[in-house]
Design an enzyme around this catalytic site. Structure first.
Site, PDB file in Angstrom:
ATOM      1  N   ASP A  57     -13.834   4.027   4.946  1.00  0.00           N
ATOM      2  CA  ASP A  57     -12.736   3.281   4.056  1.00  0.00           C
ATOM      3  C   ASP A  57     -12.023   4.085   2.971  1.00  0.00           C
ATOM      4  O   ASP A  57     -12.489   5.206   2.362  1.00  0.00           O
ATOM      5  CB  ASP A  57     -13.115   2.218   3.349  1.00  0.00           C
ATOM      6  CG  ASP A  57     -12.337   0.998   3.018  1.00  0.00           C
ATOM      7  OD1 ASP A  57     -11.221   0.971   3.530  1.00  0.00           O
ATOM      8  OD2 ASP A  57     -12.671   0.230   2.068  1.00  0.00           O
ATOM      9  N   ASN A  93      -8.434  -6.037  11.202  1.00  0.00           N
ATOM     10  CA  ASN A  93      -7.496  -4.931  11.010  1.00  0.00           C
ATOM     11  C   ASN A  93      -6.064  -5.315  11.953  1.00  0.00           C
ATOM     12  O   ASN A  93      -5.133  -4.710  11.507  1.00  0.00           O
ATOM     13  CB  ASN A  93      -7.916  -3.622  11.149  1.00  0.00           C
ATOM     14  CG  ASN A  93      -8.954  -2.994  10.074  1.00  0.00           C
ATOM     15  OD1 ASN A  93      -9.732  -2.285  10.485  1.00  0.00           O
ATOM     16  ND2 ASN A  93      -8.701  -3.702   9.040  1.00  0.00           N
TER      17      ASN A  93
HETATM   18  C1  IPE Z   1     -13.186  -2.197   6.977  1.00  0.00           C
HETATM   19  O1  IPE Z   1     -12.284  -1.893   6.130  1.00  0.00           O
HETATM   20  C2  IPE Z   1     -12.830  -1.810   8.264  1.00  0.00           C
HETATM   21  C3  IPE Z   1     -12.658  -0.313   8.560  1.00  0.00           C
HETATM   22  C4  IPE Z   1     -12.970   0.434   7.786  1.00  0.00           C
HETATM   23  C5  IPE Z   1     -12.474   0.178   9.921  1.00  0.00           C
HETATM   24  P1  IPE Z   1     -10.956  -2.700   5.513  1.00  0.00           P
HETATM   25  O2  IPE Z   1     -10.117  -1.872   4.634  1.00  0.00           O
HETATM   26  O3  IPE Z   1     -10.101  -3.245   6.400  1.00  0.00           O
HETATM   27  O4  IPE Z   1     -11.737  -3.987   4.933  1.00  0.00           O
HETATM   28  P2  IPE Z   1     -11.352  -4.887   3.630  1.00  0.00           P
HETATM   29  O5  IPE Z   1     -10.135  -5.481   4.007  1.00  0.00           O
HETATM   30  O6  IPE Z   1     -10.919  -4.063   2.264  1.00  0.00           O
HETATM   31  O7  IPE Z   1     -12.601  -5.738   3.381  1.00  0.00           O
HETATM   32  C1  IPE Z   2      -9.790   2.680   6.627  1.00  0.00           C
HETATM   33  O1  IPE Z   2      -8.892   2.898   5.485  1.00  0.00           O
HETATM   34  C2  IPE Z   2      -9.290   2.823   7.740  1.00  0.00           C
HETATM   35  C3  IPE Z   2      -9.051   1.598   8.524  1.00  0.00           C
HETATM   36  C4  IPE Z   2      -9.426   0.254   8.148  1.00  0.00           C
HETATM   37  C5  IPE Z   2      -8.475   1.915  10.001  1.00  0.00           C
HETATM   38  P1  IPE Z   2      -7.996   1.975   4.869  1.00  0.00           P
HETATM   39  O2  IPE Z   2      -6.775   1.944   5.681  1.00  0.00           O
HETATM   40  O3  IPE Z   2      -8.655   0.655   4.947  1.00  0.00           O
HETATM   41  O4  IPE Z   2      -7.631   2.301   3.498  1.00  0.00           O
HETATM   42  P2  IPE Z   2      -7.272   1.569   2.151  1.00  0.00           P
HETATM   43  O5  IPE Z   2      -8.503   0.829   1.876  1.00  0.00           O
HETATM   44  O6  IPE Z   2      -6.187   0.843   2.255  1.00  0.00           O
HETATM   45  O7  IPE Z   2      -7.431   2.864   1.230  1.00  0.00           O
HETATM   46 MG    MG Z   3      -9.715  -0.288   3.409  1.00  0.00          MG
END
Ligand code: IPE
Ligand code: IPE
Ligand code: MG
Length: 235
Positions: A12, A60
């Site tokens: 994340d 996602n």
């Molecule tokens: C969880 O991260 C999913 C992945 C890292 C693939 P998200 O960034 O999507 O989760 P939330 O929305 O902050 O809970």
């Molecule tokens: C995690 O990084 C990767 C995926 C969920 C695919 P994020 O895209 O959630 O990054 P933040 O949380 O917005 O910084």
């Molecule tokens: Mg995220």
């Protein structure tokens, strides 16, 4: 020292990493993926047997089409070469998640790497794409029910082992669960397998979660007192 067999990482913070540098979210994902390649090789070289990573959740798909398309393309392109590297290292690559609605190109890449590496024994790399922990449990319940209906399984013979065996992949429980970027939630990741995991939440965004950061996580893990409900002398 606690045994460390299965490490799970929620990758994340790619978006925030990019934003802080004035870059697009896509660039953040690109750098996250580049980091994952290096880090996963390091983790297997350390002798860890199972690594699960959360690369894309079922939720996602709610994101902008542009971001989803970029990620799907990245998986397709990047996993091809990367799969070969892992294969040479003797790592078995498996995927967890629902196939629908992943694009055909991604599914083909997934199927190709899975079949090429299926006899490897050095470690298991479980890549979770279009993955949701609640759906995984639901799908396992459906699988088990089907076996009962077809009289391949007796209800009284259903054990925790049966549930593990009917998950997307038959993997051991998670020992160490890491989520980068400072968020402290599971976001639907490996709900069943994380039952007794030790949780570690580093502040760094995933593209900066390097070998040194990983070693810190492992060190902290070994200092934890895992009791599994029992009573233990302090170490
Ligand atoms: C969880 O991260 C999913 C992945 C890292 C693939 P998200 O960034 O999507 O989760 P939330 O929305 O902050 O809970
Ligand atoms: C995690 O990084 C990767 C995926 C969920 C695919 P994020 O895209 O959630 O990054 P933040 O949380 O917005 O910084
Ligand atoms: Mg995220």
């Amino acid at each position: 020292m606690n045994d460390l067999k299965h490490v799970a990482i929620i990758l994340d913070g790619n978006g925030r990493w990019a934003k802080e540098k004035g870059l697009s979210r896509s660039k953040g994902h690109y750098h996250g993926f580049t980091n994952l390649k290096k880090l996963s090789e390091y983790i297997f070289d350390k002798g860890i047997k199972v690594l699960s990573v959360y690369a894309f959740s079922t939720e996602n798909f709610k994101r902008d089409k542009k971001e989803v398309d970029y990620l799907m393309n990245l998986f397709q392109k990047a996993f091809k070469g990367y799969g070969e590297v892992l294969n040479q290292k003797g790592v078995k690559v498996v995927f967890s998640g629902r196939r629908d609605p992943l694009p055909k190109g991604v599914l083909n890449t997934i199927d190709d790497i899975s079949s090429k590496t299926k006899n490897n024994t050095k470690g298991i790399f479980n890549i979770c794409i279009n993955y949701g922990g609640q759906y995984e449990i639901l799908d396992a319940v459906k699988n088990i029910s089907k076996k009962v209906k077809e009289e391949k399984l007796e209800i009284d013979d259903i054990t925790l082992e049966t549930v593990y065996q009917n998950m997307y992949q038959d993997l051991p429980p998670v020992d160490l669960m890491i989520r980068t970027s400072g968020e402290q939630r599971l976001s639907n990741f490996l709900l069943f397998q994380n039952a007794y995991a030790e949780f570690y939440f580093p502040k760094v965004y995933f593209p900066d979660f390097n070998e040194k950061e990983f070693d810190k996580a492992v060190e902290e893990y070994h200092n934890r007192d895992r009791r599994f409900g029992n009573v233990k002398e302090n170490k």
